[in-house]
Design a protein around this motif. Structure first.
Motif, PDB file in Angstrom:
ATOM      1  N   GLY A 265      84.910 -13.415 -54.931  1.00  0.00           N
ATOM      2  CA  GLY A 265      85.323 -12.367 -55.855  1.00  0.00           C
ATOM      3  C   GLY A 265      84.754 -12.456 -57.249  1.00  0.00           C
ATOM      4  O   GLY A 265      85.359 -11.966 -58.208  1.00  0.00           O
ATOM      5  N   GLN A 266      83.577 -13.034 -57.404  1.00  0.00           N
ATOM      6  CA  GLN A 266      82.976 -13.129 -58.735  1.00  0.00           C
ATOM      7  C   GLN A 266      82.402 -11.784 -59.173  1.00  0.00           C
ATOM      8  O   GLN A 266      81.972 -10.977 -58.345  1.00  0.00           O
ATOM      9  N   PRO A 267      82.351 -11.526 -60.501  1.00  0.00           N
ATOM     10  CA  PRO A 267      81.753 -10.281 -60.988  1.00  0.00           C
ATOM     11  C   PRO A 267      80.242 -10.306 -60.843  1.00  0.00           C
ATOM     12  O   PRO A 267      79.626 -11.365 -60.699  1.00  0.00           O
ATOM     13  N   GLU A 268      79.640  -9.133 -60.918  1.00  0.00           N
ATOM     14  CA  GLU A 268      78.187  -9.047 -60.767  1.00  0.00           C
ATOM     15  C   GLU A 268      77.479  -9.806 -61.890  1.00  0.00           C
ATOM     16  O   GLU A 268      76.534 -10.537 -61.637  1.00  0.00           O
ATOM     17  N   ARG A 269      77.947  -9.627 -63.126  1.00  0.00           N
ATOM     18  CA  ARG A 269      77.312 -10.272 -64.280  1.00  0.00           C
ATOM     19  C   ARG A 269      78.184 -11.413 -64.786  1.00  0.00           C
ATOM     20  O   ARG A 269      79.414 -11.318 -64.822  1.00  0.00           O
ATOM     21  N   ILE A 270      77.529 -12.475 -65.195  1.00  0.00           N
ATOM     22  CA  ILE A 270      78.234 -13.647 -65.714  1.00  0.00           C
ATOM     23  C   ILE A 270      78.884 -13.327 -67.064  1.00  0.00           C
ATOM     24  O   ILE A 270      78.430 -12.452 -67.797  1.00  0.00           O
ATOM     25  N   THR A 271      79.932 -14.037 -67.406  1.00  0.00           N
ATOM     26  CA  THR A 271      80.562 -13.969 -68.720  1.00  0.00           C
ATOM     27  C   THR A 271      80.835 -15.389 -69.213  1.00  0.00           C
ATOM     28  O   THR A 271      80.852 -16.343 -68.426  1.00  0.00           O
ATOM     29  N   GLY A 272      81.083 -15.506 -70.498  1.00  0.00           N
ATOM     30  CA  GLY A 272      81.443 -16.809 -71.041  1.00  0.00           C
ATOM     31  C   GLY A 272      82.744 -17.327 -70.466  1.00  0.00           C
ATOM     32  O   GLY A 272      82.902 -18.529 -70.237  1.00  0.00           O
ATOM     33  N   ALA A 273      83.692 -16.409 -70.228  1.00  0.00           N
ATOM     34  CA  ALA A 273      84.980 -16.827 -69.657  1.00  0.00           C
ATOM     35  C   ALA A 273      84.803 -17.371 -68.243  1.00  0.00           C
ATOM     36  O   ALA A 273      85.428 -18.376 -67.865  1.00  0.00           O
ATOM     37  N   LEU A 274      83.949 -16.722 -67.464  1.00  0.00           N
ATOM     38  CA  LEU A 274      83.699 -17.197 -66.096  1.00  0.00           C
ATOM     39  C   LEU A 274      83.012 -18.560 -66.141  1.00  0.00           C
ATOM     40  O   LEU A 274      83.416 -19.493 -65.418  1.00  0.00           O
ATOM     41  N   GLN A 302      77.379 -25.055 -72.498  1.00  0.00           N
ATOM     42  CA  GLN A 302      76.508 -24.159 -73.255  1.00  0.00           C
ATOM     43  C   GLN A 302      77.315 -23.240 -74.166  1.00  0.00           C
ATOM     44  O   GLN A 302      78.282 -22.634 -73.737  1.00  0.00           O
ATOM     45  N   LEU A 303      76.875 -23.131 -75.419  1.00  0.00           N
ATOM     46  CA  LEU A 303      77.431 -22.151 -76.341  1.00  0.00           C
ATOM     47  C   LEU A 303      76.303 -21.315 -76.934  1.00  0.00           C
ATOM     48  O   LEU A 303      75.141 -21.733 -76.944  1.00  0.00           O
ATOM     49  N   ILE A 304      76.654 -20.142 -77.434  1.00  0.00           N
ATOM     50  CA  ILE A 304      75.691 -19.305 -78.141  1.00  0.00           C
ATOM     51  C   ILE A 304      75.613 -19.796 -79.583  1.00  0.00           C
ATOM     52  O   ILE A 304      76.633 -19.999 -80.247  1.00  0.00           O
ATOM     53  N   HIS A 305      74.399 -19.977 -80.082  1.00  0.00           N
ATOM     54  CA  HIS A 305      74.178 -20.679 -81.334  1.00  0.00           C
ATOM     55  C   HIS A 305      74.100 -19.766 -82.555  1.00  0.00           C
ATOM     56  O   HIS A 305      73.714 -20.214 -83.638  1.00  0.00           O
ATOM     57  N   PHE A 306      74.473 -18.504 -82.410  1.00  0.00           N
ATOM     58  CA  PHE A 306      74.445 -17.571 -83.531  1.00  0.00           C
ATOM     59  C   PHE A 306      75.550 -16.542 -83.323  1.00  0.00           C
ATOM     60  O   PHE A 306      76.138 -16.455 -82.240  1.00  0.00           O
ATOM     61  N   ASP A 307      75.832 -15.778 -84.348  1.00  0.00           N
ATOM     62  CA  ASP A 307      76.837 -14.726 -84.238  1.00  0.00           C
ATOM     63  C   ASP A 307      76.262 -13.594 -83.398  1.00  0.00           C
ATOM     64  O   ASP A 307      75.429 -12.818 -83.869  1.00  0.00           O
ATOM     65  N   ALA A 308      76.698 -13.515 -82.153  1.00  0.00           N
ATOM     66  CA  ALA A 308      76.088 -12.600 -81.184  1.00  0.00           C
ATOM     67  C   ALA A 308      76.912 -11.332 -80.974  1.00  0.00           C
ATOM     68  O   ALA A 308      76.753 -10.645 -79.963  1.00  0.00           O
ATOM     69  N   ALA A 309      77.788 -11.007 -81.913  1.00  0.00           N
ATOM     70  CA  ALA A 309      78.682  -9.858 -81.733  1.00  0.00           C
ATOM     71  C   ALA A 309      77.914  -8.573 -81.453  1.00  0.00           C
ATOM     72  O   ALA A 309      78.400  -7.696 -80.720  1.00  0.00           O
ATOM     73  N   ASN A 310      76.715  -8.456 -82.004  1.00  0.00           N
ATOM     74  CA  ASN A 310      75.918  -7.236 -81.813  1.00  0.00           C
ATOM     75  C   ASN A 310      74.650  -7.496 -81.004  1.00  0.00           C
ATOM     76  O   ASN A 310      73.677  -6.754 -81.114  1.00  0.00           O
ATOM     77  N   SER A 311      74.668  -8.524 -80.193  1.00  0.00           N
ATOM     78  CA  SER A 311      73.485  -8.893 -79.429  1.00  0.00           C
ATOM     79  C   SER A 311      73.087  -7.810 -78.425  1.00  0.00           C
ATOM     80  O   SER A 311      73.935  -7.104 -77.873  1.00  0.00           O
ATOM     81  N   TRP A 312      71.790  -7.724 -78.160  1.00  0.00           N
ATOM     82  CA  TRP A 312      71.289  -6.828 -77.117  1.00  0.00           C
ATOM     83  C   TRP A 312      71.779  -7.258 -75.742  1.00  0.00           C
ATOM     84  O   TRP A 312      71.823  -6.444 -74.809  1.00  0.00           O
ATOM     85  N   ASN A 313      72.142  -8.524 -75.603  1.00  0.00           N
ATOM     86  CA  ASN A 313      72.571  -9.074 -74.315  1.00  0.00           C
ATOM     87  C   ASN A 313      74.100  -9.062 -74.243  1.00  0.00           C
ATOM     88  O   ASN A 313      74.763  -9.804 -74.976  1.00  0.00           O
ATOM     89  N   PRO A 314      74.693  -8.259 -73.373  1.00  0.00           N
ATOM     90  CA  PRO A 314      76.166  -8.166 -73.346  1.00  0.00           C
ATOM     91  C   PRO A 314      76.859  -9.482 -73.044  1.00  0.00           C
ATOM     92  O   PRO A 314      77.975  -9.706 -73.513  1.00  0.00           O
TER      93      PRO A 314
END
Length: 585
Positions: A265-274, A302-314
């Motif tokens: 039952g995993q989603p199609e796209r990965i998320t940080g929560a998953l 792994q963490l995102i190393h910048f403020d990605a609130a407006n990143s092109w990558n969801p």
């Protein structure tokens, strides 16, 4: 470690900027290397600025720290420069920034650079470089790597096709195998032997994406067990492990999955929560395996190393928030990657060199922010991939890349990172867009296979000349913006210093140890670019150049340092776009 501030004198950054803008002529085309910064023949007042680094936590990466005694190199006396200095470098031996982590000089190996142990030149150069830690099996390929499988025999539940994260189209999976003994690749057992022969420790990246694209009834448990079995096989040889590589990126296997084949039952796209919830399952399984064999392991997330609130990558936008909500504080350390310059840009030397300080600082600043924002415990930061993205002018294989590498390592120390691994030991020529430190055998111009490139020589001398504890240093004078210093103290009392001149003109620098008397002599190696313009593929060391069109002189280990007496001041002439590696008795 906490930085202690001295009480000599403090002024604001605004005053410094105004002074430098008013006085510096380093960009005007006027060479003022012989002018005194105060125009009166004196150094002027010592003005100690605030510490400009970020407070990181190297933590257990300092467990292998050892006191270091300086080794006086073979040397030949040279006449000391007599001209007045235009830059004064001050170093305070009592103002400690941090002990130097031995794991900041690391590098990355990968699965396509031969079996390595049958390449004596390569093995010699790696041993000489002494990276101390080598990450494996290398970047994106780790997410398709089955450490215990034979060639062509992936697990039954590994699909024949994977989903491209950008297009959503299926493509044929190209898996990699730890039991592959063909000459063009390396087996896991032979990589263990590389570590043994070069005196290095490993950092292993386990295949997290298998938990996403696996088609069995419990892909997460299956992938976590595979990682735990690797820990058992490792049997305590390796302390540092990380779960996956850049899994939030569309370029990674498992970013998107075929949900019709997925059974849990995993989603199609990965998320940080998953990823965070999966991380805990991996970590629990691997730690249980380590307990069984009595091993002490550390596991990174792994963490995102910048403020990605407006990143092109969801996936990036709420990765850190989702991760901490799911995983909490269970990771031992956190992983970041950055390639410093703009992607696929034909960057200038100034653009490359000017990126080292702010990027390294800003990544650590953001990590501290994200810990605070999510109520997370501060943990060590490992920069497990870094280099430059500049392309088009052979920037990656140039002396400028080597200068940049030196400055990044210095900035990593200043900002108290725990570990760093440059990407990578060997890659592919790609018309000069090659991240490899060594020629894999495809560089034009008759360059021998495994011949070292400029970054090798810079990082070799950095580690050779630098002490065990970083101390605070700063620059004053007309041309101070061109000069970047990184200073250290040895347990034997010596001072080791790295001095980079990023400007285009030579400068006269004078070094002053605050409240400390130097010994009788000082010694230095100066590395400059050779022939080839702004992005020379060569380096000269103390005016001695290479035999080939790439790299530097191969007698670097026996090369004599320049030397002069400290009586009358510690002065150097540092050429434009050069790095000097200085040892003071």
């Amino acid at each position: 470690m906490r930085h202690t501030k001295s009480s000599i004198l403090w002024i604001t950054a605004v005053v410094f900027i105004g002074l430098f803008n008013a006085c510096s002529d380093s960009t005007s085309g006027v060479d003022s290397n012989d002018r005194d910064p105060n125009e009166n023949g004196t150094k002027g007042e010592i003005v100690k600025p605030p510490f400009d680094g970020q407070s990181g936590n190297p933590g257990f990466f300092l467990d292998s720290w050892e006191p270091k005694d300086a080794v006086i190199p073979d040397h030949r006396p040279v006449e000391k420069v007599q001209a007045d200095a235009s830059v004064f470098i001050y170093a305070d031996p009592d103002d400690e920034i941090t002990r130097v982590s031995p794991y900041l000089f690391g590098n990355n190996a990968n699965t396509y650079m031969t079996q390595m142990i049958d390449q004596p030149n390569l093995m010699h150069y790696i041993s000489s470089l002494s990276p101390n830690v080598i990450r494996f099996p290398g970047g994106n390929l780790s997410n398709m790597y089955f450490w215990n499988a034979d060639p062509g025999n992936p697990p039954d539940d590994a699909p024949d096709q994977l989903i491209d994260g950008n297009s959503g189209n299926a493509y044929d999976a190209g898996y990699w195998y730890g039991n592959n003994t063909q000459s063009w690749t390396i087996s896991l057992d032979n990589f263990y032997e590389v570590l043994n022969r070069t005196g290095s420790t490993g950092m292993f990246t386990v295949n997290y994406s298998y938990a996403r694209y696996g088609t069995g009834p419990n892909p997460l448990q299956t992938a976590a067990k595979l990682a735990a079995d690797w820990v058992r096989y490792d049997n305590g040889r390796t302390r540092y492990w990380e779960i996956g590589n850049e899994n939030g990126g569309p370029w990674q296997a498992g970013y998107l999955i075929d949900t019709d084949q997925n059974q849990d039952g995993q989603p199609e796209r990965i998320t940080g929560a998953l990823y965070g919830s999966h991380f805990n399952v991996f970590a629990d399984s691997m730690r249980a395996a380590a307990d069984e064999i009595g091993a002490d392991i550390k596991i990174g997330a792994q963490l995102i190393h910048f403020d990605a609130a407006n990143s092109w990558n969801p996936a990036d936008r709420d990765w850190n928030e989702g991760y901490f909500q799911s995983a909490g504080n269970t990771a031992d350390y956190y992983i970041v990657h950055d390639y410093f310059t703009e992607y696929d840009e034909d960057s200038t030397p100034d653009a490359i060199l000017s990126s080292a300080e702010p990027v390294t600082h800003d990544v650590m600043e953001w990590m501290n922010t994200t810990f605070s924002r999510h109520g997370a415990t501060t943990k060590p930061i490992a920069f497990t991939e870094w280099n430059i993205f500049a392309t088009g002018s052979s920037q990656m294989v140039s002396d400028i890349s080597g200068m940049h590498a030196t400055m990044v390592v210095g900035e990593m120390m200043k900002n108290s990172y725990g570990m760093a691994a440059r990407w990578n030991l060997a890659n592919g020529w790609e018309d000069g867009n090659d991240h490899g430190m060594f020629n894999a055998g495809d560089e034009p111009g008759g360059i021998p296979r495994w011949h070292p490139r400029p970054d090798f020589f810079h990082l070799y001398f950095f580690q050779r000349i630098f002490g065990d504890t970083m101390i605070f240093s700063w620059e004053q004078g007309l041309n101070a913006p061109d000069i970047h210093s990184y200073a250290s103290r040895y347990s034997s009392g010596h001072t080791g210093m790295v001095i980079a001149n990023t400007g285009g003109f030579p400068r006269i620098v004078e070094v002053d140890l605050i409240d400390a008397d130097p010994g009788e002599r000082y010694y230095w190696y100066t590395i400059t670019g050779g022939e080839g313009g702004d992005f020379s593929r060569q380096v000269e060391i103390n005016n001695i150049g290479p035999e080939y069109a790439s790299g530097g002189p191969l007698n670097y280990e026996e090369m004599e340092a320049f030397s002069a007496e400290t009586d009358g001041g510690i002065k150097l002439r540092v050429p434009g776009r050069s790095v000097s590696y200085l040892l003071i008795e």
